[in-house]
Write a protein that holds these residues in place. Structure first.
Motif, PDB file in Angstrom:
ATOM      1  N   SER A  37       0.851  -1.190   0.000  1.00  0.00           N
ATOM      2  CA  SER A  37       0.000   0.000   0.000  1.00  0.00           C
ATOM      3  C   SER A  37       0.884   1.235   0.000  1.00  0.00           C
ATOM      4  O   SER A  37       2.031   1.182   0.412  1.00  0.00           O
ATOM      5  N   VAL A  38       0.359   2.334  -0.507  1.00  0.00           N
ATOM      6  CA  VAL A  38       1.082   3.604  -0.525  1.00  0.00           C
ATOM      7  C   VAL A  38       0.130   4.723  -0.135  1.00  0.00           C
ATOM      8  O   VAL A  38      -1.085   4.552  -0.166  1.00  0.00           O
ATOM      9  N   GLY A  39       0.688   5.849   0.222  1.00  0.00           N
ATOM     10  CA  GLY A  39      -0.127   6.997   0.595  1.00  0.00           C
ATOM     11  C   GLY A  39       0.313   8.227  -0.160  1.00  0.00           C
ATOM     12  O   GLY A  39       1.341   8.243  -0.821  1.00  0.00           O
ATOM     13  N   ILE A  40      -0.490   9.244  -0.076  1.00  0.00           N
ATOM     14  CA  ILE A  40      -0.160  10.531  -0.678  1.00  0.00           C
ATOM     15  C   ILE A  40      -0.366  11.590   0.409  1.00  0.00           C
ATOM     16  O   ILE A  40      -1.341  11.545   1.146  1.00  0.00           O
ATOM     17  N   CYS A  41       0.584  12.497   0.543  1.00  0.00           N
ATOM     18  CA  CYS A  41       0.503  13.477   1.627  1.00  0.00           C
ATOM     19  C   CYS A  41       0.091  14.847   1.091  1.00  0.00           C
ATOM     20  O   CYS A  41       0.002  15.066  -0.116  1.00  0.00           O
ATOM     21  N   GLY A  42      -0.141  15.759   2.009  1.00  0.00           N
ATOM     22  CA  GLY A  42      -0.554  17.109   1.642  1.00  0.00           C
ATOM     23  C   GLY A  42       0.447  17.817   0.756  1.00  0.00           C
ATOM     24  O   GLY A  42       0.072  18.602  -0.119  1.00  0.00           O
ATOM     25  N   SER A  43       1.742  17.552   0.951  1.00  0.00           N
ATOM     26  CA  SER A  43       2.768  18.169   0.100  1.00  0.00           C
ATOM     27  C   SER A  43       2.623  17.711  -1.342  1.00  0.00           C
ATOM     28  O   SER A  43       2.783  18.501  -2.274  1.00  0.00           O
ATOM     29  N   ASP A  44       2.310  16.418  -1.543  1.00  0.00           N
ATOM     30  CA  ASP A  44       2.096  15.904  -2.899  1.00  0.00           C
ATOM     31  C   ASP A  44       0.911  16.601  -3.557  1.00  0.00           C
ATOM     32  O   ASP A  44       0.972  16.995  -4.724  1.00  0.00           O
ATOM     33  N   VAL A  45      -0.183  16.766  -2.814  1.00  0.00           N
ATOM     34  CA  VAL A  45      -1.382  17.423  -3.345  1.00  0.00           C
ATOM     35  C   VAL A  45      -1.065  18.877  -3.688  1.00  0.00           C
ATOM     36  O   VAL A  45      -1.449  19.368  -4.760  1.00  0.00           O
ATOM     37  N   HIS A  46      -0.339  19.560  -2.826  1.00  0.00           N
ATOM     38  CA  HIS A  46       0.038  20.958  -3.084  1.00  0.00           C
ATOM     39  C   HIS A  46       0.901  21.053  -4.349  1.00  0.00           C
ATOM     40  O   HIS A  46       0.687  21.927  -5.196  1.00  0.00           O
ATOM     41  N   TYR A  47       1.862  20.151  -4.482  1.00  0.00           N
ATOM     42  CA  TYR A  47       2.745  20.123  -5.652  1.00  0.00           C
ATOM     43  C   TYR A  47       1.929  19.923  -6.926  1.00  0.00           C
ATOM     44  O   TYR A  47       2.142  20.588  -7.937  1.00  0.00           O
ATOM     45  N   TRP A  48       0.946  19.021  -6.889  1.00  0.00           N
ATOM     46  CA  TRP A  48       0.083  18.739  -8.036  1.00  0.00           C
ATOM     47  C   TRP A  48      -0.791  19.951  -8.377  1.00  0.00           C
ATOM     48  O   TRP A  48      -0.902  20.345  -9.536  1.00  0.00           O
ATOM     49  N   GLN A  49      -1.406  20.566  -7.367  1.00  0.00           N
ATOM     50  CA  GLN A  49      -2.328  21.668  -7.623  1.00  0.00           C
ATOM     51  C   GLN A  49      -1.634  22.980  -7.973  1.00  0.00           C
ATOM     52  O   GLN A  49      -2.135  23.756  -8.779  1.00  0.00           O
ATOM     53  N   HIS A  50      -0.484  23.259  -7.354  1.00  0.00           N
ATOM     54  CA  HIS A  50       0.169  24.558  -7.523  1.00  0.00           C
ATOM     55  C   HIS A  50       1.449  24.505  -8.364  1.00  0.00           C
ATOM     56  O   HIS A  50       1.988  25.544  -8.710  1.00  0.00           O
ATOM     57  N   GLY A  51       1.944  23.293  -8.640  1.00  0.00           N
ATOM     58  CA  GLY A  51       3.116  23.140  -9.496  1.00  0.00           C
ATOM     59  C   GLY A  51       4.440  23.450  -8.831  1.00  0.00           C
ATOM     60  O   GLY A  51       5.480  23.415  -9.465  1.00  0.00           O
ATOM     61  N   ARG A  52       4.402  23.725  -7.528  1.00  0.00           N
ATOM     62  CA  ARG A  52       5.646  24.034  -6.827  1.00  0.00           C
ATOM     63  C   ARG A  52       5.425  23.972  -5.322  1.00  0.00           C
ATOM     64  O   ARG A  52       4.305  24.109  -4.842  1.00  0.00           O
ATOM     65  N   ILE A  53       6.507  23.786  -4.616  1.00  0.00           N
ATOM     66  CA  ILE A  53       6.552  23.922  -3.164  1.00  0.00           C
ATOM     67  C   ILE A  53       7.812  24.713  -2.870  1.00  0.00           C
ATOM     68  O   ILE A  53       8.920  24.278  -3.192  1.00  0.00           O
ATOM     69  N   VAL A  54       7.657  25.883  -2.318  1.00  0.00           N
ATOM     70  CA  VAL A  54       8.749  26.814  -2.034  1.00  0.00           C
ATOM     71  C   VAL A  54       9.565  27.004  -3.311  1.00  0.00           C
ATOM     72  O   VAL A  54       9.042  27.519  -4.293  1.00  0.00           O
ATOM     73  N   ASP A  55      10.832  26.564  -3.347  1.00  0.00           N
ATOM     74  CA  ASP A  55      11.680  26.763  -4.523  1.00  0.00           C
ATOM     75  C   ASP A  55      11.681  25.571  -5.480  1.00  0.00           C
ATOM     76  O   ASP A  55      12.378  25.598  -6.486  1.00  0.00           O
ATOM     77  N   TYR A  56      10.946  24.518  -5.169  1.00  0.00           N
ATOM     78  CA  TYR A  56      10.919  23.320  -6.017  1.00  0.00           C
ATOM     79  C   TYR A  56       9.703  23.379  -6.917  1.00  0.00           C
ATOM     80  O   TYR A  56       8.576  23.442  -6.449  1.00  0.00           O
ATOM     81  N   ASP A  57       9.929  23.374  -8.239  1.00  0.00           N
ATOM     82  CA  ASP A  57       8.802  23.406  -9.157  1.00  0.00           C
ATOM     83  C   ASP A  57       8.801  22.163 -10.035  1.00  0.00           C
ATOM     84  O   ASP A  57       9.773  21.435 -10.103  1.00  0.00           O
TER      85      ASP A  57
END
Length: 77
Positions: A37-57
């Motif tokens: 089994s695997v999971g997906i976290c809030g950071s993954d969802v943010h990355y998918w929806q916004h295309g970046r997290i801080v300096d990582y795009d």
């Protein structure tokens, strides 16, 4: 054993796809995990929806991989 694995791949902001990718052979001092089994976290969802997290795009396709549970399927000899 299967030759391909169903994977979630993020291609760009908002572009998440299921793709069959080849299963790699483990290299020296590596193991191959058969995932239960695997999971997906809030950071993954943010990355998918916004295309970046801080300096990582999103720059090219990348697999979404957070945490999971599995067992050793094979290892290098």
């Amino acid at each position: 054993m299967a030759q391909e694995n169903l994977s979630v791949v993020l291609h760009s902001q908002g572009d998440l796809r299921l793709e069959n990718l080849p299963i790699p052979e483990p290299g020296p001092e590596e193991v191959l995990l058969q995932m239960h089994s695997v999971g997906i976290c809030g950071s993954d969802v943010h990355y998918w929806q916004h295309g970046r997290i801080v300096d990582y795009d999103v720059a090219g396709a990348r697999g979404v991989r957070t945490g999971g549970e599995g067992r050793i399927s094979s290892q290098a000899s």
